[in-house]
Design a protein around this motif. Structure first.
Motif, PDB file in Angstrom:
ATOM      1  N   GLY A   9       0.820  -1.197   0.000  1.00  0.00           N
ATOM      2  CA  GLY A   9       0.000   0.000   0.000  1.00  0.00           C
ATOM      3  C   GLY A   9       0.860   1.256   0.000  1.00  0.00           C
ATOM      4  O   GLY A   9       2.081   1.205   0.156  1.00  0.00           O
ATOM      5  N   GLY A  10       0.213   2.387  -0.168  1.00  0.00           N
ATOM      6  CA  GLY A  10       0.932   3.646  -0.164  1.00  0.00           C
ATOM      7  C   GLY A  10       0.072   4.773  -0.693  1.00  0.00           C
ATOM      8  O   GLY A  10      -1.146   4.629  -0.820  1.00  0.00           O
ATOM      9  N   SER A  11       0.730   5.880  -0.975  1.00  0.00           N
ATOM     10  CA  SER A  11       0.045   7.060  -1.488  1.00  0.00           C
ATOM     11  C   SER A  11       0.477   7.320  -2.918  1.00  0.00           C
ATOM     12  O   SER A  11       1.674   7.357  -3.206  1.00  0.00           O
ATOM     13  CB  SER A  11       0.379   8.275  -0.620  1.00  0.00           C
ATOM     14  N   VAL A  12      -0.501   7.486  -3.792  1.00  0.00           N
ATOM     15  CA  VAL A  12      -0.223   7.765  -5.194  1.00  0.00           C
ATOM     16  C   VAL A  12      -1.184   8.816  -5.700  1.00  0.00           C
ATOM     17  O   VAL A  12      -2.230   9.068  -5.092  1.00  0.00           O
ATOM     18  CB  VAL A  12      -0.359   6.499  -6.075  1.00  0.00           C
ATOM     19  N   GLN A  13      -0.830   9.410  -6.814  1.00  0.00           N
ATOM     20  CA  GLN A  13      -1.727  10.354  -7.451  1.00  0.00           C
ATOM     21  C   GLN A  13      -2.690   9.598  -8.364  1.00  0.00           C
ATOM     22  O   GLN A  13      -2.430   8.475  -8.808  1.00  0.00           O
ATOM     23  CB  GLN A  13      -0.933  11.374  -8.257  1.00  0.00           C
ATOM     24  N   ASP A 117     -18.244 -14.080   4.552  1.00  0.00           N
ATOM     25  CA  ASP A 117     -18.022 -15.487   4.216  1.00  0.00           C
ATOM     26  C   ASP A 117     -16.562 -15.905   4.346  1.00  0.00           C
ATOM     27  O   ASP A 117     -16.239 -17.074   4.213  1.00  0.00           O
ATOM     28  CB  ASP A 117     -18.494 -15.764   2.787  1.00  0.00           C
ATOM     29  N   PHE A 118     -15.677 -14.943   4.573  1.00  0.00           N
ATOM     30  CA  PHE A 118     -14.249 -15.227   4.656  1.00  0.00           C
ATOM     31  C   PHE A 118     -13.816 -15.194   6.119  1.00  0.00           C
ATOM     32  O   PHE A 118     -14.102 -14.245   6.836  1.00  0.00           O
ATOM     33  CB  PHE A 118     -13.457 -14.210   3.836  1.00  0.00           C
ATOM     34  N   GLY A 119     -13.098 -16.236   6.534  1.00  0.00           N
ATOM     35  CA  GLY A 119     -12.762 -16.362   7.948  1.00  0.00           C
ATOM     36  C   GLY A 119     -11.362 -15.953   8.333  1.00  0.00           C
ATOM     37  O   GLY A 119     -11.085 -15.674   9.500  1.00  0.00           O
ATOM     38  N   LEU A 120     -10.455 -15.925   7.382  1.00  0.00           N
ATOM     39  CA  LEU A 120      -9.066 -15.595   7.688  1.00  0.00           C
ATOM     40  C   LEU A 120      -8.725 -14.258   7.048  1.00  0.00           C
ATOM     41  O   LEU A 120      -8.916 -14.097   5.844  1.00  0.00           O
ATOM     42  CB  LEU A 120      -8.142 -16.691   7.146  1.00  0.00           C
ATOM     43  N   TRP A 121      -8.214 -13.341   7.861  1.00  0.00           N
ATOM     44  CA  TRP A 121      -7.959 -11.983   7.388  1.00  0.00           C
ATOM     45  C   TRP A 121      -6.548 -11.522   7.730  1.00  0.00           C
ATOM     46  O   TRP A 121      -5.973 -11.910   8.755  1.00  0.00           O
ATOM     47  CB  TRP A 121      -8.962 -11.004   8.037  1.00  0.00           C
ATOM     48  N   GLY A 122      -6.035 -10.659   6.875  1.00  0.00           N
ATOM     49  CA  GLY A 122      -4.792  -9.975   7.177  1.00  0.00           C
ATOM     50  C   GLY A 122      -5.080  -8.696   7.943  1.00  0.00           C
ATOM     51  O   GLY A 122      -6.230  -8.364   8.234  1.00  0.00           O
ATOM     52  N   GLN A 123      -4.018  -7.966   8.229  1.00  0.00           N
ATOM     53  CA  GLN A 123      -4.154  -6.771   9.047  1.00  0.00           C
ATOM     54  C   GLN A 123      -4.491  -5.526   8.229  1.00  0.00           C
ATOM     55  O   GLN A 123      -4.867  -4.504   8.779  1.00  0.00           O
ATOM     56  CB  GLN A 123      -2.853  -6.521   9.835  1.00  0.00           C
ATOM     57  N   GLY A 124      -4.348  -5.607   6.925  1.00  0.00           N
ATOM     58  CA  GLY A 124      -4.707  -4.497   6.060  1.00  0.00           C
ATOM     59  C   GLY A 124      -3.523  -3.643   5.660  1.00  0.00           C
ATOM     60  O   GLY A 124      -2.507  -3.579   6.361  1.00  0.00           O
ATOM     61  N   THR A 125      -3.666  -2.991   4.524  1.00  0.00           N
ATOM     62  CA  THR A 125      -2.659  -2.048   4.048  1.00  0.00           C
ATOM     63  C   THR A 125      -3.389  -0.849   3.440  1.00  0.00           C
ATOM     64  O   THR A 125      -4.357  -1.016   2.705  1.00  0.00           O
ATOM     65  CB  THR A 125      -1.712  -2.712   3.027  1.00  0.00           C
ATOM     66  N   GLN A 126      -2.942   0.337   3.787  1.00  0.00           N
ATOM     67  CA  GLN A 126      -3.645   1.555   3.389  1.00  0.00           C
ATOM     68  C   GLN A 126      -3.254   1.974   1.969  1.00  0.00           C
ATOM     69  O   GLN A 126      -2.068   2.002   1.622  1.00  0.00           O
ATOM     70  CB  GLN A 126      -3.330   2.686   4.363  1.00  0.00           C
ATOM     71  N   VAL A 127      -4.270   2.329   1.203  1.00  0.00           N
ATOM     72  CA  VAL A 127      -4.072   2.886  -0.128  1.00  0.00           C
ATOM     73  C   VAL A 127      -4.732   4.255  -0.152  1.00  0.00           C
ATOM     74  O   VAL A 127      -5.913   4.382   0.167  1.00  0.00           O
ATOM     75  CB  VAL A 127      -4.681   1.989  -1.218  1.00  0.00           C
ATOM     76  N   THR A 128      -3.964   5.264  -0.507  1.00  0.00           N
ATOM     77  CA  THR A 128      -4.480   6.622  -0.578  1.00  0.00           C
ATOM     78  C   THR A 128      -4.184   7.187  -1.961  1.00  0.00           C
ATOM     79  O   THR A 128      -3.030   7.190  -2.399  1.00  0.00           O
ATOM     80  CB  THR A 128      -3.838   7.514   0.486  1.00  0.00           C
ATOM     81  N   VAL A 129      -5.244   7.631  -2.637  1.00  0.00           N
ATOM     82  CA  VAL A 129      -5.112   8.173  -3.982  1.00  0.00           C
ATOM     83  C   VAL A 129      -5.533   9.634  -3.951  1.00  0.00           C
ATOM     84  O   VAL A 129      -6.663   9.947  -3.587  1.00  0.00           O
ATOM     85  CB  VAL A 129      -5.972   7.394  -4.991  1.00  0.00           C
ATOM     86  N   SER A 130      -4.641  10.502  -4.322  1.00  0.00           N
ATOM     87  CA  SER A 130      -4.930  11.934  -4.304  1.00  0.00           C
ATOM     88  C   SER A 130      -5.239  12.420  -5.721  1.00  0.00           C
ATOM     89  O   SER A 130      -4.722  11.905  -6.707  1.00  0.00           O
ATOM     90  CB  SER A 130      -3.744  12.699  -3.739  1.00  0.00           C
ATOM     91  N   SER A 131      -6.088  13.429  -5.789  1.00  0.00           N
ATOM     92  CA  SER A 131      -6.505  13.966  -7.089  1.00  0.00           C
ATOM     93  C   SER A 131      -5.535  15.008  -7.588  1.00  0.00           C
ATOM     94  O   SER A 131      -4.665  15.480  -6.872  1.00  0.00           O
ATOM     95  CB  SER A 131      -7.910  14.550  -6.981  1.00  0.00           C
TER      96      SER A 131
END
Length: 131
Positions: A9-13, A117-131
């Protein structure tokens, strides 16, 4: 202990690209549905893309949200036990926390796209899209 660990994940335009990775460790399902989901602030978690990983090298996409069709692609590297989400032509509305999830399944038709319906999850990763 089975774990899913997201990265990438990360920040992109707007218009940019990112590739998310989801590495599975510990016990792994021989046949499973793997999926990417996202949750924006104030919104419910939603399915983005799912993939069926059958025995051997079998792996094929089973679902894409309408909002990402033609822009996102889900894939799997069996040797690395890793699922990817290639995201192109990103839009500000793609901004969210992205989660990887898995569930055992004998059929790709049973993957669906419902987070519940999904039982196993990761911790997540942030995606930020700027205009």
């Amino acid at each position: 202990q089975v774990q899913l660990v997201e990265s990438g994940g990360g920040s992109v335009q707007a218009g940019g690209s990112l590739r998310l990775s989801c590495a599975a460790s510990g016990y792994t399902y021989s046949r499973a549905c793997m999926g990417w989901f996202r949750q924006a602030p104030g919104k419910e978690r939603e399915g983005v893309a799912t993939l069926y990983a059958g025995g051997g090298n079998t792996a094929y996409a089973t679902y894409y949200a309408d909002s990402v069709k033609g822009r996102f692609a889900i894939s799997r590297d069996n040797a690395k036990n890793t699922v990817y989400l290639q995201m192109n032509s990103l839009k500000p509305e793609d901004t969210a926390m992205y989660y990887c999830a898995a569930k055992p399944s004998l059929r790709g038709s049973a993957c669906g796209s419902r987070p519940a319906d999904f039982g196993l999850w990761g911790q997540g990763t942030q995606v930020t899209v700027s205009s």
